[in-house]
Design an enzyme around this catalytic site. Structure first.
Site, PDB file in Angstrom:
ATOM      1  N   HIS A 108      45.059  -1.164  -4.542  1.00 56.91           N
ATOM      2  CA  HIS A 108      46.195   0.053  -4.186  1.00 56.91           C
ATOM      3  C   HIS A 108      45.512   0.923  -3.074  1.00 56.91           C
ATOM      4  O   HIS A 108      45.961   1.267  -2.207  1.00 56.91           O
ATOM      5  CB  HIS A 108      46.510   0.702  -5.422  1.00 56.91           C
ATOM      6  CG  HIS A 108      47.251  -0.019  -6.463  1.00 56.91           C
ATOM      7  ND1 HIS A 108      47.567   0.662  -7.717  1.00 56.91           N
ATOM      8  CD2 HIS A 108      47.635  -1.199  -6.684  1.00 56.91           C
ATOM      9  CE1 HIS A 108      48.222  -0.552  -8.419  1.00 56.91           C
ATOM     10  NE2 HIS A 108      48.222  -1.355  -7.696  1.00 56.91           N
ATOM     11  N   TYR A 112      46.734   1.283   1.381  1.00 54.55           N
ATOM     12  CA  TYR A 112      47.124   2.362   2.415  1.00 54.55           C
ATOM     13  C   TYR A 112      46.503   2.348   3.606  1.00 54.55           C
ATOM     14  O   TYR A 112      46.858   2.598   4.688  1.00 54.55           O
ATOM     15  CB  TYR A 112      47.062   3.772   1.692  1.00 54.55           C
ATOM     16  CG  TYR A 112      47.681   3.839   0.327  1.00 54.55           C
ATOM     17  CD1 TYR A 112      49.126   3.966   0.303  1.00 54.55           C
ATOM     18  CD2 TYR A 112      46.957   3.777  -0.840  1.00 54.55           C
ATOM     19  CE1 TYR A 112      49.649   3.939  -1.194  1.00 54.55           C
ATOM     20  CE2 TYR A 112      47.510   4.025  -2.176  1.00 54.55           C
ATOM     21  CZ  TYR A 112      49.111   3.926  -2.274  1.00 54.55           C
ATOM     22  OH  TYR A 112      49.512   3.877  -3.328  1.00 54.55           O
ATOM     23  N   GLU A 177      50.394   8.684 -12.992  1.00 56.30           N
ATOM     24  CA  GLU A 177      50.889   7.579 -12.692  1.00 56.30           C
ATOM     25  C   GLU A 177      52.385   7.320 -12.501  1.00 56.30           C
ATOM     26  O   GLU A 177      52.952   6.529 -11.863  1.00 56.30           O
ATOM     27  CB  GLU A 177      50.190   6.203 -13.258  1.00 56.30           C
ATOM     28  CG  GLU A 177      48.956   6.058 -12.939  1.00 56.30           C
ATOM     29  CD  GLU A 177      48.207   4.698 -13.629  1.00 56.30           C
ATOM     30  OE1 GLU A 177      48.665   4.197 -14.562  1.00 56.30           O
ATOM     31  OE2 GLU A 177      47.300   4.523 -12.909  1.00 56.30           O
ATOM     32  N   HIS A 214      51.235  -0.136 -16.097  1.00 61.08           N
ATOM     33  CA  HIS A 214      49.801   0.808 -16.525  1.00 61.08           C
ATOM     34  C   HIS A 214      50.590   1.899 -17.307  1.00 61.08           C
ATOM     35  O   HIS A 214      50.030   2.252 -18.291  1.00 61.08           O
ATOM     36  CB  HIS A 214      49.221   1.179 -15.229  1.00 61.08           C
ATOM     37  CG  HIS A 214      48.544   0.374 -14.282  1.00 61.08           C
ATOM     38  ND1 HIS A 214      48.028   0.582 -13.216  1.00 61.08           N
ATOM     39  CD2 HIS A 214      48.537  -1.241 -14.709  1.00 61.08           C
ATOM     40  CE1 HIS A 214      47.730  -0.464 -12.721  1.00 61.08           C
ATOM     41  NE2 HIS A 214      48.077  -1.708 -13.237  1.00 61.08           N
TER      42      HIS A 214
END
Ligand code: MN3
Ligand code: MN3
Length: 340
Positions: A108, A112, A177, A214
């Site tokens: 993750h 980006y 998250e 998650h």
């Protein structure tokens, strides 16, 4: 016949036995996460360049900063968040699940940069990292969350106090998250809902799909520990949790003003953040804090989040089938890890 070399000694290190799984949720989560494995490099982000070139400068600036903010949060999860969860594992299989989670957090955090390297110049990229590494709101959220990750159990504490130290790490992770990411996720979802920047948004939807597992899994493990606490300690954790969420939300308010006032999205972003704050509480088995529901969120965002499944990888059929769940635990098969 007894072989004298086959001598029994006390166990120094135990082998993980996946044939004696104590908690079926560990196994179903492992299966779910490995099934939805993906890599940023398989998404053709350069197909977004035509959309990017015609975006007004102000929107480009917001887009890039939102992604820089997300980079910091995923860095925190990959370096510290998943690591400390591992140390508090209740079963050996849970450690294996967090090994998967930790690696995906690195995917993750890297993804980006894949988007930046396609859309931005090297000078712009340097400026973005400099911005996020010194922005007061981003640094504040990292500091608050990491403070709980770094907290240590102590021999001076009672057993219950030490247990609470571990439970607070899980709450911090779920708040990060399932809530804090969403002030940044709003941007690519808005463009996706408007059929723009679809490949960057595809990466974000793959990240959201992972995060939903998650958040559900860590929330579930939190509830197991929380339910073992005496009633008084539960009440204490409960109050602390709502205060923390409110403190974090106030910081999101300021961050959203900074990022979105120029393009006029602030109010809508904050509705989306409050909606996801409620989802974070739901993952932790708690009641909502805010009155906002899915029907209050801009339909363009809901449209973006539910936009069709795409498969970029013909070999493993890795694609994106995430749909936003109802405001109740595990109502959506897309991220069902086997909880009731
Ligand atoms: Mn992540
Ligand atoms: Mn995560």
């Amino acid at each position: 016949m007894v072989n004298s070399l086959d001598k029994k000694v006390p166990t120094y290190y135990a082998a993980i036995n996946w044939n004696a799984v104590e908690d079926a949720i560990d196994k179903s989560t492992w299966e779910k996460l490995t099934e939805q494995f993906w890599l940023d490099t398989r998404i053709p982000v350069s197909n977004d360049l035509d959309d990017w070139r015609v975006l007004p400068q102000m929107e480009r600036d917001t887009f890039a900063k939102a992604f820089a903010g997300l980079t910091l949060l995923d860095t925190l999860q990959s370096v510290d968040g998943a690591e400390v969860m591992k140390h508090a594992a209740r079963t050996p299989q849970e450690i294996a699940v967090f090994n998967n989670i930790q690696f995906m957090e690195s995917v993750h955090a890297k993804s980006y940069s894949t988007i930046f390297s396609t859309l931005n110049t090297p000078a712009e990229i340097d400026a973005l990292f400099e911005w996020v590494d010194s922005n007061q709101h981003m640094q504040k959220k990292a500091k608050i969350i990491n403070g709980f990750y770094e907290a240590q159990e102590s021999p001076e504490n009672t057993a219950v106090e030490n247990k609470i130290v571990g439970l607070k790490k899980k709450v911090a992770s779920v708040f990060l998250e399932t809530c804090l990411f969403y002030s940044g996720f709003y941007t690519p979802l808005w463009y996706l809902g408007n059929n723009k920047m679809n490949n960057s948004a595809e990466i974000i939807k793959l990240i959201i799909r992972d995060e939903s597992v998650h958040g559900t899994y860590i929330g579930y493990k939190f509830q197991l520990g929380f339910n073992e606490l005496p009633a008084e300690a539960q009440e204490e954790v409960h109050e602390w949790m709502y205060e923390l969420l409110y403190t974090l939300y106030e910081n999101e308010e300021e961050y959203s003003h900074l990022l979105y006032d120029a393009i006029g999205w602030t109010d809508e972003v904050l509705t989306f953040v409050r909606y996801n704050a409620n989802k974070a509480l739901m993952n932790l088995g708690q009641d909502p804090l805010f009155p906002d529901t899915a029907s209050d969120v801009n339909p363009i965002i809901m449209n973006g989040i539910s936009a069709g499944t795409s498969n970029h990888d013909f070999f493993s059929q890795v694609g994106n089938g995430y749909r936003l769940g109802e405001l109740e635990p595990m109502s959506d098969d897309d991220y069902n890890i086997g909880l009731k």
